[in-house]
Design an enzyme around this catalytic site. Structure first.
Site, PDB file in Angstrom:
ATOM      1  N   SER A 205     -15.000  12.072 105.697  1.00  0.00           N
ATOM      2  CA  SER A 205     -16.259  12.516 105.126  1.00  0.00           C
ATOM      3  C   SER A 205     -16.694  11.586 103.994  1.00  0.00           C
ATOM      4  O   SER A 205     -16.885  10.389 104.219  1.00  0.00           O
ATOM      5  CB  SER A 205     -16.133  13.969 104.682  1.00  0.00           C
ATOM      6  OG  SER A 205     -17.399  14.564 104.519  1.00  0.00           O
ATOM      7  N   ASP A 312     -19.721  17.304 115.584  1.00  0.00           N
ATOM      8  CA  ASP A 312     -19.814  17.412 114.127  1.00  0.00           C
ATOM      9  C   ASP A 312     -21.263  17.695 113.723  1.00  0.00           C
ATOM     10  O   ASP A 312     -22.155  16.884 113.957  1.00  0.00           O
ATOM     11  CB  ASP A 312     -19.332  16.109 113.489  1.00  0.00           C
ATOM     12  CG  ASP A 312     -19.087  16.227 111.990  1.00  0.00           C
ATOM     13  OD1 ASP A 312     -19.667  17.129 111.354  1.00  0.00           O
ATOM     14  OD2 ASP A 312     -18.320  15.406 111.455  1.00  0.00           O
ATOM     15  N   HIS A 343     -16.305  18.813 112.252  1.00  0.00           N
ATOM     16  CA  HIS A 343     -15.982  17.999 111.075  1.00  0.00           C
ATOM     17  C   HIS A 343     -14.497  18.171 110.736  1.00  0.00           C
ATOM     18  O   HIS A 343     -14.125  18.835 109.765  1.00  0.00           O
ATOM     19  CB  HIS A 343     -16.870  18.439 109.920  1.00  0.00           C
ATOM     20  CG  HIS A 343     -16.970  17.457 108.797  1.00  0.00           C
ATOM     21  ND1 HIS A 343     -17.479  16.183 108.954  1.00  0.00           N
ATOM     22  CD2 HIS A 343     -16.621  17.558 107.489  1.00  0.00           C
ATOM     23  CE1 HIS A 343     -17.453  15.556 107.787  1.00  0.00           C
ATOM     24  NE2 HIS A 343     -16.934  16.364 106.894  1.00  0.00           N
TER      25      HIS A 343
END
Length: 654
Positions: A205, A312, A343
């Site tokens: 991320s 995601d 994610h």
């Protein structure tokens, strides 16, 4: 490869050589040159765990950055917590560095178990989150956990993908290569004489996003990056073709969320972030351009190992796709994993294979061990729950944008096929329409949507790449949002990426990956896939603010009653739809579930003859992508039990 020793030249019998004026010492045979020995942590073509993790050197340094964005008159500093083998330091063996730079080490934690850094009373770091330190330090690596500017003990203020963030982390790589300055806590100079200077950045991320950004500077010494579910353009994280995802959780909010400084110190920077992001417009501007790493892919000198969840909805798949394409155009060595969850870190959806592959990747790029990892297939893709395949490249070899026509069908449900449609269809905006109702029961008449269905597929269909929608439209008001979803209709077991855990659940059992100490163990709770049997799956989505149809920087209203051609991309995807499935395109207008529309309530007329779905397909020669259909097939797809929302999208942005 070790160099062979020089062999003595043998004298041929019967030949007499007369040498004059040379000393007897010069007549002796040349001495053998010893082959350089490999360090203890190298066994053939792999590193092995031979160093004592418990006795490793643990230290913190403050690296000076080139900026002063907190305005205190001193260059900002980022803190680097390090752990490295004591044995290599004693022997003078230089080692490479695995680095995870993050804003989350103190505020929020890393990994599925939200681990934080921990320190002893004297400030010595005693626990590093994640398994990288436990696994790689015994194998002859150092691990560096870097706190972004403005977080934890670092000075400066976070600017969320901006120059402060990128140049702050870049300064650490410069210091590791002898080009920068750092001090210990007491102010004495810190020098990285123990390292080769080779650095591999990794992170999920935001952590992976800064790895992309630092690689885009072309910094020397950064040999590889492993961006996991990472952002490549911060504009595209917050917006899609002018359509805003949020107005409440922008860069200013995010900077404050991870802030480790007194609130008043960094408020001016947050004010600048709020002003620069232009939340009220959805425009792309200089603020967002500074945070767009894709144009600088030409500068990347590091290899790149991309990992992303194909479902995601936090960091959408457009991020890896546009970065991957730019890297490909510039000949960057690369590899890609695409999993089915959302994610999620691959450590939590394919743990053993991930650790083994990452180990070999770092050994190749940081330890110069020719283990063949770059001769393996470039792409590894999860086709169905825990069904993985290897591919030569991504997108699929030979994939191309196949034009699919939109037809009127039976008047309620349209068709997808090869023959251009006739006439028009209209959609009147319903801001209350949620995704589940928009895509389920596609043969029913539902206000606010228009569904187009293919005939049942007569062979498997491979979709690989970025779909694109082109519509010829006439709008009743100066602006509206246009939304599109590509749907796979057909009952099948699928990973529940929309549910809790985004496709995975945490178990009570543990597995261990590396060496442990009392304060930092290498054991993590195992996970399993959440699989449900469903009648459909939304494969990919995309949105457009119609006023931004021609420019993201200068929106222009539409003239009601006038025809316009608008084109926008959906998020990238990769899937094989088996024979018998039905492909659907669902068009709606404003989407208050996933976006913040700037205008609602319009009616849009669509000219079917001049509208297309450009589907990225990979076909065998002579095959057709879709069978022709004159009337839409009957598809029963009851509502799914769960659905995502704008709120849940921002609930866990890590």
């Amino acid at each position: 490869m070790p160099l062979p020793a020089l062999r003595r030249a043998a004298l041929l019998p019967g030949i007499v050589v007369v040498l004059t004026g040379l000393s007897a010492s010069l007549l002796s045979a040349p001495a053998a040159v010893a082959a350089p020995s490999a360090p203890p942590h190298v066994d053939g073509t792999e590193t092995v765990p031979v160093y004592d993790y418990a006795d490793a050197i643990r230290e913190s340094v403050w690296v000076t950055t080139p900026l002063d964005n907190d305005g205190d008159g001193a260059k900002d500093q980022v803190v680097v917590d390090l752990v490295r083998p004591k044995e290599t330091a004693r022997a003078g063996v230089k080692i490479p560095v695995v680095m995870d730079a993050s804003p989350y080490y103190q505020c929020c934690g890393r990994g599925n178990e939200s681990e934080l850094k921990e320190y002893a009373e004297d400030g010595t770091v005693t626990q590093f989150p994640l398994f990288y330190d436990n696994y790689f330090v015994p194998r002859g690596y150092a691990f560096a956990a870097v706190d972004f500017n403005g977080t934890s003990r670092s000075t400066g203020c976070g600017d969320v993908g901006g120059r402060e963030e990128i140049l702050g982390v870049k300064a650490v790589i410069d210091w590791l290569n002898g080009r920068g300055q750092a001090t210990y806590a007491d102010g004495t100079p810190a020098r990285a004489t123990w390292t080769t200077g080779k650095v591999g950045m990794i992170g999920k991320s935001w952590d992976g996003s800064v790895a992309n950004g630092v690689a885009a500077t072309g910094v020397e010494g950064l040999e590889t990056i492993v961006p996991i579910a990472a952002i490549s353009s911060w504009y595209d994280y917050y917006r899609d073709n002018g359509a805003r995802y949020t107005t409440d959780f922008g860069p200013a909010w995010l900077s404050g969320y991870v802030n480790g400084r007194p609130p008043e110190v960094c408020q001016p920077v947050r004010d600048e972030l709020l002003a620069g992001s232009a939340n009220e417009t959805g425009n792309y501007n200089a603020f967002w351009h500074e945070r767009n790493f894709v144009p600088d892919a030409r500068k990347v000198k590091a290899s790149v190992f991309v990992v992303h969840g194909i479902n995601d909805l936090n960091v959408e798949t457009k991020h890896f796709a546009q970065w991957w394409d730019a890297l490909a155009r510039n000949g960057v060595p690369r590899k890609i994993w695409l999993g089915q969850p959302g994610h999620v870190d691959p450590f939590d959806f394919r743990r053993a294979e991930w650790v083994a592959t990452l180990h070999r990747w770092f050994d190749y790029w940081l330890q110069d061990l020719r283990n063949g990892v770059m001769r393996e297939p470039m792409a590894t893709i999860e086709r169905a729950p825990d069904v993985w395949v290897n591919e030569r490249t991504w997108p699929a070899r030979g994939a191309f944008p196949f034009p699919v026509s939109l037809g009127a069908g039976d008047g309620t449900t349209g068709t997808l096929g090869l023959v251009p449609g006739r006439g028009t269809t209209s959609i009147t905006d319903d801001p209350s329409l949620r995704e589940t109702r928009a895509v389920s029961n596609p043969n029913a008449e539902v206000a606010g949507r228009q569904v187009f269905l293919s005939a049942p597929l007569n062979r498997d269909l491979r979709i690989s790449g970025t779909p694109e929608v082109t519509l010829r439209v006439r709008v009743s008001q100066p602006n509206t949002q246009l939304s599109a979803r590509l749907v796979d209709y057909g009952r099948a077991p699928r990973i529940d990426s929309m549910g809790p855990g985004e496709g995975v659940r945490t178990l009570s059992t543990e597995s261990c990956w590396g060496a442990s100490t009392e304060s930092d163990d290498a054991c993590y709770r195992e996970t399993a896939k959440n699989v449900v049997t469903s009648d459909y799956q939304v494969m990919t989505r995309g949105w457009l603010d119609a006023a931004h149809r021609d420019s993201l920087t200068r929106p222009t209203p539409l003239r009601p009653g006038r025809w316009y051609t608008v084109t926008w991309r959906l998020n990238a995807h990769d899937a094989v739809l088996p024979k018998g499935r039905v492909l659907g395109l669902v068009l709606t207008l404003s989407d208050t579930q996933f976006t913040i529309p700037s205008s609602t309530g319009a009616t849009v007329e669509v000219d079917l003859r001049r509208s297309r779905l450009h589907l990225p397909v990979s076909l065998h020669p002579g095959a057709t992508a879709l069978p022709e259909v004159s009337a839409a097939p009957q598809v029963h797809a009851p509502p799914a039990p769960r659905t995502a929302s704008t709120e849940s999208r921002w609930h866990d942005f890590r």
